[in-house]
Design a protein around this motif. Structure first.
Motif, PDB file in Angstrom:
ATOM      1  N   LEU A  25      19.902  42.269  -0.814  1.00  0.00           N
ATOM      2  CA  LEU A  25      19.767  42.762   0.272  1.00  0.00           C
ATOM      3  C   LEU A  25      19.702  44.463   0.325  1.00  0.00           C
ATOM      4  O   LEU A  25      20.417  44.908  -0.207  1.00  0.00           O
ATOM      5  CB  LEU A  25      20.830  42.133   1.301  1.00  0.00           C
ATOM      6  N   ARG A  26      18.933  44.893   0.938  1.00  0.00           N
ATOM      7  CA  ARG A  26      18.626  46.407   1.108  1.00  0.00           C
ATOM      8  C   ARG A  26      19.307  46.743   2.485  1.00  0.00           C
ATOM      9  O   ARG A  26      18.754  46.416   3.421  1.00  0.00           O
ATOM     10  CB  ARG A  26      17.193  46.779   0.951  1.00  0.00           C
ATOM     11  N   ALA A  40      17.077  45.722   5.380  1.00  0.00           N
ATOM     12  CA  ALA A  40      15.692  46.167   5.377  1.00  0.00           C
ATOM     13  C   ALA A  40      14.720  45.494   4.778  1.00  0.00           C
ATOM     14  O   ALA A  40      13.499  45.439   4.384  1.00  0.00           O
ATOM     15  CB  ALA A  40      15.574  47.324   4.775  1.00  0.00           C
ATOM     16  N   GLY A  41      15.339  44.159   3.868  1.00  0.00           N
ATOM     17  CA  GLY A  41      14.329  43.314   3.271  1.00  0.00           C
ATOM     18  C   GLY A  41      15.357  42.379   2.325  1.00  0.00           C
ATOM     19  O   GLY A  41      16.583  42.994   1.557  1.00  0.00           O
ATOM     20  N   LEU A  42      14.819  41.434   1.685  1.00  0.00           N
ATOM     21  CA  LEU A  42      15.555  40.488   1.029  1.00  0.00           C
ATOM     22  C   LEU A  42      14.722  40.060  -0.201  1.00  0.00           C
ATOM     23  O   LEU A  42      13.578  40.025  -0.187  1.00  0.00           O
ATOM     24  CB  LEU A  42      15.910  38.952   1.635  1.00  0.00           C
ATOM     25  N   SER A  43      15.112  40.368  -1.535  1.00  0.00           N
ATOM     26  CA  SER A  43      14.545  39.834  -2.535  1.00  0.00           C
ATOM     27  C   SER A  43      15.443  38.939  -3.542  1.00  0.00           C
ATOM     28  O   SER A  43      16.301  38.958  -3.590  1.00  0.00           O
ATOM     29  CB  SER A  43      14.131  41.192  -3.528  1.00  0.00           C
ATOM     30  N   ILE A  44      14.619  38.070  -4.098  1.00  0.00           N
ATOM     31  CA  ILE A  44      15.135  37.245  -5.119  1.00  0.00           C
ATOM     32  C   ILE A  44      14.855  37.115  -6.279  1.00  0.00           C
ATOM     33  O   ILE A  44      13.587  37.208  -6.560  1.00  0.00           O
ATOM     34  CB  ILE A  44      14.966  35.751  -4.528  1.00  0.00           C
ATOM     35  N   LEU A 104      25.233  37.283  -4.397  1.00  0.00           N
ATOM     36  CA  LEU A 104      24.726  38.148  -3.312  1.00  0.00           C
ATOM     37  C   LEU A 104      24.840  39.507  -3.304  1.00  0.00           C
ATOM     38  O   LEU A 104      26.220  39.894  -3.397  1.00  0.00           O
ATOM     39  CB  LEU A 104      25.461  37.704  -2.051  1.00  0.00           C
ATOM     40  N   ILE A 105      23.891  40.448  -3.291  1.00  0.00           N
ATOM     41  CA  ILE A 105      24.076  41.759  -3.628  1.00  0.00           C
ATOM     42  C   ILE A 105      23.486  42.507  -2.504  1.00  0.00           C
ATOM     43  O   ILE A 105      22.300  42.363  -1.948  1.00  0.00           O
ATOM     44  CB  ILE A 105      23.123  42.162  -4.959  1.00  0.00           C
ATOM     45  N   ALA A 106      24.179  43.671  -2.039  1.00  0.00           N
ATOM     46  CA  ALA A 106      23.864  44.531  -1.156  1.00  0.00           C
ATOM     47  C   ALA A 106      23.609  45.940  -1.780  1.00  0.00           C
ATOM     48  O   ALA A 106      24.557  46.312  -2.495  1.00  0.00           O
ATOM     49  CB  ALA A 106      25.012  44.715   0.053  1.00  0.00           C
TER      50      ALA A 106
END
Length: 304
Positions: A25-26, A40-44, A104-106
């Motif tokens: 998560l950004r 601001a966005g999710l990437s996997i 889960l990463i911020a």
């Protein structure tokens, strides 16, 4: 891999460790306890310290074997396919009755991050097989971390040390470690916090035969018993995401050592690789390839 009577493999790195899928998560800033922030966005993407380090070693040019555990699920299939695309040997990759590990990463606007990991299948990586032991005792270098059961880390380090393989332990996530494990370690890789935790009131150089302390944007320093410290500065770069930079460092270090490069030059190679990785988002997606690392070393550590 080689039989017990065959010579050591050439330029071979074995990683015993975790394999996750990262959900990133950004955020503008890392939230404080009790605070909610908008993403601001999710990437996997693929991640996990073991997988990251295996990809880093393979992209740096090493013949790489990953001993890890994944689930029989979509994340597991995504992990297997991606590793195969990177040329990692998956002969010893296990599929177990548990979901593939997730993180889960911020990541904030300065490239700093916080990470929460659900071990999943990684906690089932126990009981090294004869094939596992044969692989790690015939490799040039073994990389271990602490996202899998500690007894597996201890068993792998002991077998590899007895077989003459260079044992690299990245002591993260940090925890208390038995002296017997550290005695089997040739190179301990830690950040400043981890170094302080393990050393306590003692000297960092007493933790292992060689201790590398990574310093983020400042590079890294090598402590060796009976020798002067060696500092390798990192180039000034525009950091986008630090996720996986330490793992890139470890994989590149092992790949360089497996080629027979001396520790100081291997350290410079690893710092260059990590510096490239922070310039792109994600863990596995940001790991540079050998040509980019060589170019960075020859041109001031900037990507072409």
């Amino acid at each position: 891999m080689n039989s017990a009577t065959e010579p050591r493999a050439t330029n071979a790195v074995v990683i015993v460790g975790s394999a996750n899928i990262d959900q990133v998560l950004r955020v503008a800033r890392i939230p404080s306890p009790g605070e909610t922030v908008m993403s601001a966005g999710l990437s996997i993407a693929r991640g996990g310290k073991g997988q990251n380090q295996a990809v880093a070693a393979a992209r740096a040019g090493a013949s790489t074997v990953l001993i890890a555990a994944i689930g029989d699920d979509e994340f597991g299939r995504r992990t297997r396919d991606g590793l195969a695309d990177d040329g990692v040997d998956l002969t010893l990759l296990r599929t177990v009755a548990a979901p593939t590990g997730t993180a889960l990463i911020a990541v904030d606007d300065n490239g700093e991050n916080t990470i929460i990991v659900e071990a999943g299948a990684n906690s089932h990586l126990t009981g090294l097989t004869e094939a596992d032991i044969l692989a790690l005792t015939h490799a040039d270098a073994l990389i271990l971390q602490l996202e899998i059961p500690l007894e597996t880390v201890e068993a792998a380090a002991s077998a590899a040390h007895a077989g003459g393989t260079t044992v690299i332990l990245n002591a993260a996530p940090i925890r208390d470690l038995p002296r017997e494990l550290l005695d089997d370690v040739d190179i301990l890789v830690v950040n400043e916090h981890e170094a302080a935790y393990l050393a306590g009131s003692g000297s960092v150089s007493d933790l292992a035969r060689a201790v590398i302390v990574t310093l983020g944007a400042e590079g890294a320093v090598l402590h060796q018993r009976g020798s002067a410290d060696i500092s390798v500065p990192a180039p000034k770069v525009a950091a986008v995401d630090a996720t996986g930079a330490g793992d890139t460092f470890c994989g590149a270090l092992a790949a360089s050592l497996a080629e027979g490069v001396g520790l100081e030059n291997a350290l410079r190679f690893a710092v260059a690789a990590a510096s490239l990785s922070v310039q792109h988002p994600g863990a596995v997606p940001s790991i540079p390839r050998r040509a980019a690392i060589d170019h960075a070393l020859s041109t001031g550590n900037r990507q072409p």
